[in-house]
Design a protein around this motif. Sequence first.
Motif, mmCIF file in Angstrom:
data_model
loop_
_atom_site.group_PDB
_atom_site.id
_atom_site.type_symbol
_atom_site.label_atom_id
_atom_site.label_comp_id
_atom_site.label_asym_id
_atom_site.label_seq_id
_atom_site.Cartn_x
_atom_site.Cartn_y
_atom_site.Cartn_z
ATOM 1 N N PHE A 53 11.340 -68.940 5.566
ATOM 2 C CA PHE A 53 11.431 -67.798 4.667
ATOM 3 C C PHE A 53 10.186 -66.926 4.677
ATOM 4 O O PHE A 53 10.264 -65.718 4.675
ATOM 5 C CB PHE A 53 11.694 -68.284 3.229
ATOM 6 N N PHE A 54 9.028 -67.553 4.698
ATOM 7 C CA PHE A 54 7.781 -66.849 4.434
ATOM 8 C C PHE A 54 6.993 -66.624 5.710
ATOM 9 O O PHE A 54 6.694 -67.540 6.448
ATOM 10 C CB PHE A 54 6.959 -67.671 3.437
ATOM 11 N N GLY A 55 6.648 -65.358 5.987
ATOM 12 C CA GLY A 55 5.857 -65.031 7.155
ATOM 13 C C GLY A 55 4.839 -63.960 6.832
ATOM 14 O O GLY A 55 4.850 -63.384 5.747
ATOM 15 N N MET A 56 3.964 -63.709 7.778
ATOM 16 C CA MET A 56 2.945 -62.679 7.599
ATOM 17 C C MET A 56 2.886 -61.815 8.847
ATOM 18 O O MET A 56 2.986 -62.314 9.961
ATOM 19 C CB MET A 56 1.576 -63.313 7.341
ATOM 20 N N SER A 57 2.707 -60.535 8.631
ATOM 21 C CA SER A 57 2.525 -59.600 9.726
ATOM 22 C C SER A 57 1.052 -59.210 9.749
ATOM 23 O O SER A 57 0.550 -58.619 8.799
ATOM 24 C CB SER A 57 3.408 -58.374 9.517
ATOM 25 N N MET A 58 0.384 -59.571 10.819
ATOM 26 C CA MET A 58 -1.051 -59.323 10.938
ATOM 27 C C MET A 58 -1.290 -58.211 11.946
ATOM 28 O O MET A 58 -0.567 -58.084 12.927
ATOM 29 C CB MET A 58 -1.777 -60.589 11.401
ATOM 30 N N GLY A 59 -2.305 -57.441 11.744
ATOM 31 C CA GLY A 59 -2.658 -56.381 12.677
ATOM 32 C C GLY A 59 -3.395 -56.929 13.884
ATOM 33 O O GLY A 59 -3.545 -58.135 14.057
ATOM 34 N N GLY A 60 -3.864 -56.019 14.716
ATOM 35 C CA GLY A 60 -4.602 -56.399 15.916
ATOM 36 C C GLY A 60 -5.938 -57.037 15.614
ATOM 37 O O GLY A 60 -6.551 -57.645 16.486
ATOM 38 N N ASP A 61 -6.388 -56.919 14.376
ATOM 39 C CA ASP A 61 -7.673 -57.517 14.014
ATOM 40 C C ASP A 61 -7.646 -59.039 14.108
ATOM 41 O O ASP A 61 -8.676 -59.657 14.345
ATOM 42 C CB ASP A 61 -8.070 -57.124 12.589
ATOM 43 N N LEU A 62 -6.493 -59.644 13.924
ATOM 44 C CA LEU A 62 -6.398 -61.105 13.920
ATOM 45 C C LEU A 62 -6.897 -61.700 15.234
ATOM 46 O O LEU A 62 -7.687 -62.638 15.229
ATOM 47 C CB LEU A 62 -4.966 -61.560 13.649
ATOM 48 N N ILE A 63 -6.467 -61.158 16.351
ATOM 49 C CA ILE A 63 -6.869 -61.769 17.623
ATOM 50 C C ILE A 63 -8.314 -61.444 17.999
ATOM 51 O O ILE A 63 -8.862 -62.067 18.895
ATOM 52 C CB ILE A 63 -5.906 -61.406 18.780
ATOM 53 N N GLN A 64 -8.931 -60.489 17.311
ATOM 54 C CA GLN A 64 -10.308 -60.119 17.616
ATOM 55 C C GLN A 64 -11.333 -60.869 16.763
ATOM 56 O O GLN A 64 -12.529 -60.696 16.939
ATOM 57 C CB GLN A 64 -10.500 -58.615 17.416
ATOM 58 N N LEU A 65 -10.875 -61.707 15.828
ATOM 59 C CA LEU A 65 -11.795 -62.451 14.961
ATOM 60 C C LEU A 65 -12.572 -63.494 15.748
ATOM 61 O O LEU A 65 -12.096 -63.988 16.778
ATOM 62 C CB LEU A 65 -11.010 -63.133 13.838
ATOM 63 N N SER A 66 -13.726 -63.867 15.219
ATOM 64 C CA SER A 66 -14.490 -64.964 15.825
ATOM 65 C C SER A 66 -13.682 -66.249 15.695
ATOM 66 O O SER A 66 -12.748 -66.333 14.893
ATOM 67 C CB SER A 66 -15.836 -65.123 15.116
ATOM 68 N N ASP A 67 -14.022 -67.254 16.473
ATOM 69 C CA ASP A 67 -13.265 -68.512 16.432
ATOM 70 C C ASP A 67 -13.221 -69.113 15.031
ATOM 71 O O ASP A 67 -12.172 -69.561 14.579
ATOM 72 C CB ASP A 67 -13.866 -69.529 17.413
ATOM 73 N N ALA A 68 -14.355 -69.117 14.332
ATOM 74 C CA ALA A 68 -14.409 -69.713 12.990
ATOM 75 C C ALA A 68 -13.517 -68.943 12.013
ATOM 76 O O ALA A 68 -12.764 -69.546 11.249
ATOM 77 C CB ALA A 68 -15.845 -69.742 12.484
ATOM 78 N N LYS A 69 -13.590 -67.623 12.021
ATOM 79 C CA LYS A 69 -12.774 -66.813 11.112
ATOM 80 C C LYS A 69 -11.298 -66.894 11.480
ATOM 81 O O LYS A 69 -10.432 -66.937 10.610
ATOM 82 C CB LYS A 69 -13.244 -65.365 11.107
ATOM 83 N N PHE A 70 -11.014 -66.921 12.774
ATOM 84 C CA PHE A 70 -9.637 -67.045 13.249
ATOM 85 C C PHE A 70 -9.019 -68.350 12.760
ATOM 86 O O PHE A 70 -7.919 -68.372 12.218
ATOM 87 C CB PHE A 70 -9.623 -66.962 14.777
ATOM 88 N N ASP A 71 -9.757 -69.453 12.942
ATOM 89 C CA ASP A 71 -9.270 -70.760 12.478
ATOM 90 C C ASP A 71 -9.085 -70.772 10.969
ATOM 91 O O ASP A 71 -8.098 -71.320 10.467
ATOM 92 C CB ASP A 71 -10.237 -71.873 12.902
ATOM 93 N N ALA A 72 -10.018 -70.175 10.240
ATOM 94 C CA ALA A 72 -9.910 -70.138 8.776
ATOM 95 C C ALA A 72 -8.672 -69.352 8.343
ATOM 96 O O ALA A 72 -7.959 -69.768 7.422
ATOM 97 C CB ALA A 72 -11.174 -69.526 8.172
ATOM 98 N N GLU A 73 -8.399 -68.230 8.987
ATOM 99 C CA GLU A 73 -7.220 -67.418 8.648
ATOM 100 C C GLU A 73 -5.934 -68.201 8.876
ATOM 101 O O GLU A 73 -5.049 -68.239 8.017
ATOM 102 C CB GLU A 73 -7.185 -66.134 9.485
ATOM 103 N N LEU A 74 -5.816 -68.835 10.047
ATOM 104 C CA LEU A 74 -4.588 -69.576 10.343
ATOM 105 C C LEU A 74 -4.457 -70.824 9.477
ATOM 106 O O LEU A 74 -3.348 -71.181 9.075
ATOM 107 C CB LEU A 74 -4.508 -69.914 11.827
ATOM 108 N N ASN A 75 -5.558 -71.481 9.164
ATOM 109 C CA ASN A 75 -5.500 -72.634 8.259
ATOM 110 C C ASN A 75 -5.042 -72.211 6.874
ATOM 111 O O ASN A 75 -4.243 -72.907 6.236
ATOM 112 C CB ASN A 75 -6.853 -73.334 8.172
ATOM 113 N N THR A 76 -5.525 -71.068 6.407
ATOM 114 C CA THR A 76 -5.097 -70.549 5.108
ATOM 115 C C THR A 76 -3.614 -70.225 5.128
ATOM 116 O O THR A 76 -2.877 -70.557 4.186
ATOM 117 C CB THR A 76 -5.909 -69.301 4.717
ATOM 118 N N MET A 77 -3.153 -69.595 6.190
ATOM 119 C CA MET A 77 -1.722 -69.281 6.305
ATOM 120 C C MET A 77 -0.880 -70.550 6.239
ATOM 121 O O MET A 77 0.133 -70.596 5.554
ATOM 122 C CB MET A 77 -1.441 -68.547 7.623
ATOM 123 N N LYS A 78 -1.313 -71.565 6.962
ATOM 124 C CA LYS A 78 -0.565 -72.840 6.972
ATOM 125 C C LYS A 78 -0.548 -73.465 5.576
ATOM 126 O O LYS A 78 0.487 -73.946 5.111
ATOM 127 C CB LYS A 78 -1.200 -73.796 7.989
#
Length: 121
Positions: A53-78
């Motif tokens: 049911f629940f999803g998120m639409s992320m902009g192009g900024d998501l793939i440009q994040l540093s590894d630490a911020k990228f992991d934090a974003e996806l962990n938060t989503m999960k």
Amino acid sequence: MKRRILGRVLCAAVVASAVAVTGAVSATGASGRTAASRPAAPATPVPPFTPGFFGMSMGGDLIQLSDAKFDAELNTMKKIGVHWVRASIPWGLVQHDSQTDQEWILVDRLVETVQAEGMQL
């Protein structure tokens, strides 16, 4: 003199009653049940919606994040129960200078991490 003694006795009685009531409430909790009879909270929060049911639409900024911020974003989503992720992929990040110059590293990281977290892209 009798008033002072009576006042002190009354004050001591009020304090003793407050201590007794506080001790009883903390032993049983506000609901009146003991800790052993209260149901345990679930270890992992359960989302109040159906799977997928629940999803998120992320902009192009998501793939440009540093590894630490990228992991934090996806962990938060999960953690909040995201089931699918939609991301914009700026083509200029994949094909920099010519048609044969292609760098898929950032896109691969997104696909692999989303799949590893059990979400869909």
